[in-house]
Scaffold this active site. Structure first.
Site, PDB file in Angstrom:
ATOM      1  N   GLU A 375     -19.498 132.003  38.652  1.00 48.00           N
ATOM      2  CA  GLU A 375     -20.547 131.425  39.515  1.00 48.00           C
ATOM      3  C   GLU A 375     -21.933 131.744  38.969  1.00 48.00           C
ATOM      4  O   GLU A 375     -22.856 132.065  39.716  1.00 48.00           O
ATOM      5  CB  GLU A 375     -20.440 131.955  40.946  1.00 48.00           C
ATOM      6  N   THR A 377     -23.307 133.646  35.295  1.00 44.39           N
ATOM      7  CA  THR A 377     -23.244 135.034  34.832  1.00 44.39           C
ATOM      8  C   THR A 377     -24.504 135.773  35.260  1.00 44.39           C
ATOM      9  O   THR A 377     -25.520 135.163  35.613  1.00 44.39           O
ATOM     10  CB  THR A 377     -23.158 135.094  33.290  1.00 44.39           C
TER      11      THR A 377
END
Lengths: 396, 259
Positions: A375, A377
């Site tokens: 979602e 980094t």
């Protein structure tokens, strides 16, 4: 008059009285999900993690009955809750296990949200009520083996033949719920830009092998999606969007939930360390009486409370409709980093016992390595915030 | 089918507070929650209404301080409405007075069935359901583990030490339910939101026709004369295994007459 809040033992789990920032309904929902997790997940999740299993059918039914799937969406069997309540549900499910929260947030924010936001009426009617009830499971295909932080480099493509059908080819990677999904929302390159496709997983040419040998999110199903000439009717495309805005808006929803979820995982680690330190005796006294241990416990508590305040603030901003993507990055980046640090140090408070799945911290620690990366980094969120405060794009 | 479920709101057993040294009763000035032992009655009532294909579960509760949060939990589980009897006159009411007050509220509703937990998790008198039945002149079946409705009667499996009795009982009736016999549902998100707008009727004891001296400390025929700490359990006997330990264990069990 309100009583001053002193550092009493019973305030150890909510030192700053953050519950006072919640409404009665929010507390009731939070307590209900917490109770579900404590009774139905926590006693078993260590074993699921050991064995690399996730009993998805039973959990989907229970979560569906609780009304948590797509709870922040309106209509089509969805509950229409506030963003704050969705966040609280993420916090409590991730206090159980990041795999459980992933299951809930992939279903709601990544699979149901694009159908709800960009789908046709027929697509909404066909999928959303069943997905809200937990009778159908969804997954979201964006990341590819060679396309992670740079999703616009994706190779998966869809071509429309003269008869109007779409033919989908390509592979997706690290897809939560892939092998157990009834429907996949797959993003693909087309002549008209990036489009989303609603793909029933029993369509010929579609397969979703499970990724094994994980040391993180073991109580969660992670898969590849392979699309080999998957033929879909013209009506399978999401009509409402034809750019990267589509998948990125979904990620923004899910990242918001992670800002809350990570705090739940950190809280679980702090609670485990606090309880252990109070009962573990060395040199004839509980280790919680040692200054070094107290410093750690106070540090965990402080960080969990700070993370809670950040999450609640983001929740209120989102419900006012003023939360920007870079602010979501603040929550996702900071709270996941915080949780990972708390998990690692909490593990060490538990000594050798901390490396087993008898206790939560090492499991959370390993899970949070995934949450740190997926979602968006940690690095990508840093660059989003860097761009927001400098006006300069440092992505390339 | 109209089912009234009696629910008690009690201090959280995880944080039970203290006894009042003067009255020797539990202080109730903390936030009260739904007694878990009543959640089984609520669940059983909801299941009976579902199986009957119609009707509703309503709640009756007596509590100090206008406490509603436990009732909201039961409403969020699916009960349709609630009646809360609350006023300062009621403080100090004993089991029989409680039963009289609850019975008066129940009577107004003309239910087909009244369900109550066998005993509360704070007072443990275990007598209120039967007293309600006596006050209302209704049949009473205790310790139900399952209830099956058939027309104007019910068949109840009644838990006993040896197994269970099967009891036929005409309706209306008052049934007490043993904890643990059904799996109480979690309130759903929709249920929580709907609970806010469900009717919650607050009444005083005077509204139900009770004079001030008929309830509370004044109306109660009982007085708690003393409370004592539960005695510490004595240390057990440790048998060192010198090769003969099994014989000593057998002898120990024989002395207890368990083998």
């Amino acid at each position: 008059m309100a009583q001053p809040l002193g550092p009493k033992a019973e305030d150890a789990l909510d030192f700053l009285a953050t519950d006072s920032l919640l409404t009665e309904d929010e507390v009731m929902l939070r307590d209900t999900v917490r109770r579900y997790v404590e009774e139905q997940i926590n006693p078993y999740v260590g074993e699921w993690f050991d064995e690399g299993i996730f009993p998805h059918e039973e959990i989907a039914k229970a979560i569906g009955q609780l009304g948590l799937f797509g709870m922040h969406l309106e209509g089509y069997g969805c509950a229409g809750s506030s963003a704050m309540m969705y966040g609280l549900a993420c916090m409590e499910t991730e206090a159980g296990d990041s795999g459980l929260r992933s299951f809930v947030s992939v279903q709601g924010s990544l699979a149901m949200f694009p159908i709800w936001a960009y789908g046709s009426e027929e697509q909404k009617q066909e999928w959303l009520p069943r997905m809200a009830a937990g009778e159908a499971i969804g997954c979201f295909g964006l990341t590819e083996p060679d396309s992670g932080s740079d999703p616009s480099s994706m190779r998966t493509n869809a071509k429309q033949d003269p008869g109007g059908d779409w033919v989908l080819n390509g592979a997706k990677m690290w897809i939560t719920n892939g092998s157990i999904a009834d429907v996949a929302v797959v993003w693909a390159r087309t002549d008209e830009g990036i489009r989303g496709f609603v793909v029933p997983t029993d369509t010929e040419g579609f397969s979703a092998p499970k990724i094994e040998r994980k040391v993180s999110l073991r109580a969660s199903v992670t898969s590849e999606l392979i699309m080999d000439d998957v033929r879909l009717p013209a009506a399978a495309v999401l009509p409402g969007v034809s750019s990267m805005r589509g998948p990125l808006s979904c990620l923004n929803e899910a990242r918001f939930g992670i800002s809350f979820g990570a705090v739940g995982a950190a809280r679980s680690c702090y609670e485990a360390a606090l309880e252990y330190a109070g009962s573990r005796e060395q040199f004839g006294v509980p280790i919680s009486s040692f200054q070094l241990t107290q410093q750690r416990l106070v540090d965990f508590m402080t960080r969990v409370q700070q993370g809670t305040l950040v999450a609640y603030h983001l929740g209120r901003l989102k419900d006012q409709g003023v939360l920007g993507p870079a602010q979501v990055s603040f929550g996702k980046r900071q709270n996941v980093r915080m949780a990972l640090e708390v998990a690692r140090e909490a593990r060490s408070v538990l000594g050798a016992n901390g490396i087993t799945t008898e206790y939560a911290p090492a499991r959370h620690m390993n899970n949070l390595e995934s949450v740190y990366t997926y979602e968006g980094t940690n690095e990508i969120h840093t660059l989003m915030m860097g761009q927001a405060i400098t006006g300069q794009n440092a992505f390339t | 089918m109209k089912v009234v479920v009696c629910v008690k709101q009690i201090p959280d057993p995880a944080d039970p507070g203290a006894l009042d040294p003067e009255t020797r009763t539990l202080k109730r000035d903390v936030k009260l929650i739904l007694d878990e032992s009543d959640s089984y009655g609520v669940e059983m009532g909801l299941q009976l209404v579902d199986n009957a294909g119609g009707g509703e579960v309503t709640l009756v509760s007596m509590a100090p301080n206008n406490e509603q949060s436990g009732l909201r939990t039961a409403l969020a589980m699916g009960a349709a409405s609630a009646t809360l009897i609350s006023d300062t006159e009621l403080i100090g009411s004993d089991a029989l007075t409680t039963a009289k007050v609850l019975a008066a509220a129940i009577k107004d509703q003309e239910p087909d069935l009244v369900i109550a937990g066998s005993e509360s998790s704070d007072g443990y008198t275990g007598t209120v359901p039967e007293m309600i039945a006596a006050v209302l002149d209704l049949p009473s079946v205790t310790a139900a583990k399952s209830i099956e409705v058939g027309g104007d009667a019910i068949q109840v499996q009644r838990q006993t030490d040896a197994g269970y009795d099967v009891v036929d009982c005409p309706l209306p009736a008052v049934i007490s339910v043993t904890a643990g016999v059904v799996e109480p549902r979690y309130p759903s998100f929709k249920g929580i939101m709907a609970a806010k707008s469900k009717p919650l009727d607050e009444k005083s004891s005077a509204d139900l026709g009770f004079a001030a001296d008929a309830v509370g400390w004044a109306g109660s025929g009982q007085e708690i004369v003393d409370v004592a700490e539960a005695p510490q359990r004595e240390a057990g006997e440790v048998i060192e295994d010198d090769g003969e330990a099994h014989l000593k264990i057998v002898e120990f069990l024989e002395n207890l007459k368990v083998i």
